[in-house]
Design an enzyme around this catalytic site. Sequence first.
Site, short mmCIF file in Angstrom:
data_model
loop_
_atom_site.label_atom_id
_atom_site.label_comp_id
_atom_site.label_asym_id
_atom_site.label_seq_id
_atom_site.Cartn_x
_atom_site.Cartn_y
_atom_site.Cartn_z
CE LYS A 95 -3.33 2.75 2.47
NZ LYS A 95 -3.80 3.16 3.81
N GLY A 137 -7.77 9.29 9.71
CA GLY A 137 -8.12 9.32 11.12
C GLY A 137 -9.14 10.35 11.53
CB ALA A 143 -8.02 7.97 4.62
N GLY A 144 -10.64 8.23 6.60
CA GLY A 144 -11.69 9.17 6.97
C GLY A 144 -13.04 8.57 7.26
CG ASN A 162 -6.15 1.46 11.60
OD1 ASN A 162 -4.95 1.58 11.42
ND2 ASN A 162 -6.59 0.98 12.75
CB THR A 163 -8.92 5.89 12.93
OG1 THR A 163 -7.55 6.09 12.54
CG2 THR A 163 -9.22 6.76 14.13
#
Length: 264
Positions: free
Chosen positions: A106, A167, A193-194, A215-216
């Site tokens: 990635k 995040g 992301a986001g 993830n976050t």
Amino acid sequence: MMETKAVAISDPLVIGGREFKSRLLMGTGKFRSPEEMVAAIDASGAEIVTVALRRVDLDNPQDHIMSHLDLAKYLILPNTSGARNADEAVRLARLARASGVSDWVKLEVTPEPRYLLPDPVETFRAAEILVKEGFTVLPYINADPVLARRLQDIGTATVMPLGAPIGSNRGLKTRDNIAVIIEQATVPVVVDAGLGAPSHAAESIEIGADAVLVNTAIAVAENPEAMAKAFCKGVEAGREARLAGLGKPLFMAEASSPTSGLPW
């Protein structure tokens, strides 16, 4: 009786010639413990798991992240998080391959630490090098349709536009641009992301994204395992809705019951 067509909900995600059942990719950062991380990944149903190369001791087979992951169960996707330019990203990818981790990568190039937005020029330069060296490259990019086309044209396995800054949990703020990327795509589009809620993941898949990476939102939840299950359900619901055929938005109201031919 009118025949209805069954909706094929088990269609595989194909990246780099490999088939995956899950359309949810998982990250490994920010978890409070390795045990929480493993439980969440397992609950998510994910088959592709990203690991930041800067957080892995490639010389230590008992590294605290890698040692907790079932390498036979998951495709480990090293990421070049923290790389500030193409040279750093390429070096990290080569180290991962040399250490036997993976020749999938990635690709992340984020020179500015506050917003962690990807550098389009350095990302493209690194992708060109890595593709030529035989890597399966999944580049993290701004939601830029022109860059996405250029990357897929040089042979990247996916394009991974951000929904919002890394995040931030803000959701699909780049929806319109991602829709253009999806329309033009010849490789899978992974929203990365986001995304902060299962509804954000569902929305991404509903508009045509092939997968999402989270993830976050899972790692910082009060119960990461339960949140991972919720994201799994969100992705599945989004895919089923996409395949079922979503109704088109209308500006004016349209009655759901017939208004003609009634006795009153």
